[in-house]
Design an enzyme around this catalytic site. Structure first.
Site, PDB file in Angstrom:
ATOM      1  N   ASP B  11      31.389 -14.231  25.106  1.00 33.99           N
ATOM      2  CA  ASP B  11      30.828 -13.517  23.963  1.00 33.99           C
ATOM      3  C   ASP B  11      29.319 -13.515  24.110  1.00 33.99           C
ATOM      4  O   ASP B  11      28.704 -14.569  24.292  1.00 33.99           O
ATOM      5  CB  ASP B  11      31.226 -14.197  22.651  1.00 33.99           C
ATOM      6  CG  ASP B  11      32.719 -14.046  22.371  1.00 33.99           C
ATOM      7  OD1 ASP B  11      33.347 -13.172  22.991  1.00 33.99           O
ATOM      8  OD2 ASP B  11      33.245 -14.802  21.543  1.00 33.99           O
ATOM      9  N   ASP B 130      42.359  -6.482  17.066  1.00 37.82           N
ATOM     10  CA  ASP B 130      42.261  -7.745  16.342  1.00 37.82           C
ATOM     11  C   ASP B 130      43.329  -7.740  15.259  1.00 37.82           C
ATOM     12  O   ASP B 130      43.322  -6.879  14.374  1.00 37.82           O
ATOM     13  CB  ASP B 130      40.872  -7.900  15.706  1.00 37.82           C
ATOM     14  CG  ASP B 130      39.789  -8.108  16.765  1.00 37.82           C
ATOM     15  OD1 ASP B 130      40.126  -8.546  17.880  1.00 37.82           O
ATOM     16  OD2 ASP B 130      38.611  -7.820  16.471  1.00 37.82           O
TER      17      ASP B 130
END
Lengths: 199, 251
Positions: B11, B130
């Site tokens: 990330d 997600d």
């Protein structure tokens, strides 16, 4: 060494340039017939769709130039399929250096065939220093069956051509530029092949 | 045989690696290029770089980072985060990304999936989903998991594949950061229903969790971030363990 990467609309030239640079070779990218003919080695990468790639090659006249080249020549991925006579991808007539046809993988497996798969081969200069069973990275939805010119296979779900070779023409269905140390070695082996050494 | 893939995820915020627990409370974890190269040496099969604070102004920082990654790495990598248009995809691919992950923008505008696949091919398009379980079943969440939608996750998965997505990156927000194991049932439903590879994400805590997601969950690939970043789990040991459990991996 003067290595030239073929420029056309389906070439992922940047990855190949980086891989060659890691081997200490500064390649150039060109669609100029003179430059290609003068090269010590020609690399023909390919990512994309067969019919638009062939249209691009016809428009630039490279469809006539590439099959005539006599120095060691390496097709990669779509670059392997385009060296054949025909691709089932949008029923595309290809360069006809080899007389094979690219077929679509059956619906019984996930398509694209994406990831690391084992390479099986008998000894060949392209694979010097690589053990049969080594893994390389594939991403493709069409494949070339096993043909007389096949020098390496992989299984998905049945054996198909992972590499072909004849005369000065070599081609890999997988991506040597993305296949870690194994891929780097295979690329280096191609650069080390002496002109006229083809079988 | 095609191997199961282990995919460390990095990330990225302002060009640096971070990792959150349940997408909040970010912790710093190093230079992305250095970390990516280490993972590649250790046997990672692919890498995913997610720009979690992607904004238009930061786009050039990301492009420059992708160029550095491409020059260094000799394995495939995916870049995602804030990808909104065919042009965004084109820029990331031109910078050297092998695949681009699209998430929220596809939910807002599903035709984007068709347009990207048509322009650059399905093989470079990863659709990130997600998922979070609600009273009415698994739903698609967007904006880094902050915003609920009415979309059923599997229906959305089928739609994006029909539109041209070449791979699904399925993150269970309920499992992410918990280290209690992947969302096995959810992943299996995706892997069995869809004709493209499915990457399971969220919840990895032990080596056995990877065995479970590949066998019971039928995932094609498994993704984890902090587990690898903080060296709680080493990739070579993980691959040995998978091999011992009769799962084919590249070692």
């Amino acid at each position: 060494m003067n290595v030239v990467i073929v420029r056309y609309n389906a070439g992922n030239t940047r990855s190949m340039l980086h891989a060659l640079r890691r081997l200490g070779v500064e390649a150039q990218v060109s669609d100029d017939a003179q430059v290609l003919r003068a090269a010590d080695r020609v690399i023909f990468p390919g990512v994309g769709e067969a019919s638009t790639a062939m249209q691009s090659l016809r428009r630039s006249g490279l469809d006539g130039v590439l099959p005539e080249l006599r120095q060691p020549f390496l097709g990669v991925c779509l670059g392997l399929q385009l060296l054949g006579a025909f691709s089932a991808e949008n029923s595309t007539r290809c360069l006809n250096v080899f007389d094979f046809k690219a077929e679509k993988f059956p619906a019984s497996v996930k398509v694209p065939h994406m990831g690391w798969n084992a390479l099986h081969f008998e000894p060949h200069p392209l694979f010097a220093g690589v053990a049969s069973g080594a893994y390389v990275y594939f991403v493709h939805s069409y494949y070339v069956p096993v043909v007389p010119e096949t020098v390496a296979t992989a299984d998905y779900p049945f054996p198909f051509s992972a590499a072909v070779a004849r005369d000065n023409f070599y081609a890999l269905q997988f991506h040597p530029e993305k296949s870690g140390e194994t891929g780097a070695r295979i690329l280096k082996n191609f650069l080390d092949i002496q002109p006229g050494a083809g079988i | 045989m095609l191997t199961k893939r282990i995919i460390p995820c990095l990330d990225i915020k302002d060009g640096q690696t971070v990792k959150g627990v349940n997408f909040i409370n970010l912790r710093q974890a190093g230079d992305p290029v250095e970390l990516g190269a280490r993972y590649a040496r250790e046997g990672a099969d692919e890498l995913v770089f997610l720009d979690i604070t992607a904004t238009v102004e930061k786009r050039q920082t990301l492009i420059a980072l992708v160029e550095r990654i491409a020059a260094t790495l000799d394995i495939p990598f995916t870049v995602g985060g804030g990808v909104r248009s065919v042009e965004d995809v084109g820029m990331l691919l031109a910078a050297g990304a092998d695949k681009v992950a699209v998430n929220s923008a596809a939910v807002h505008k599903p035709e984007l999936v068709d347009a990207i696949a048509r322009e650059y091919g399905s093989q470079c398009l990863v659709l990130a989903i997600d998922a979070r379980r609600t009273d009415t079943g698994w739903r698609v969440f967007i904006h880094g998991g902050r915003t609920a939608t009415e979309r059923d996750v599997l229906a959305w998965g089928r739609e994006v594949v029909a539109r041209g997505a070449g791979e699904i990156l399925l993150t269970s927000m309920d499992h992410d950061g918990t280290k209690q194991g992947f969302a096995i049932e959810l992943t299996r439903r995706f892997a069995e229903a869809l004709p493209v590879p499915v990457i399971a994400s969220g919840g990895a805590g032990t080596m056995q969790h990877f065995v479970d997601i590949f066998t019971e969950g039928k995932a094609d690939a498994a993704l984890a971030a902090s587990l690898f970043h903080f060296r709680e789990l080493e990739i070579p040991a993980l691959k040995d363990y998978l091999h011992e459990n009769n799962i084919e991996v590249r070692r």
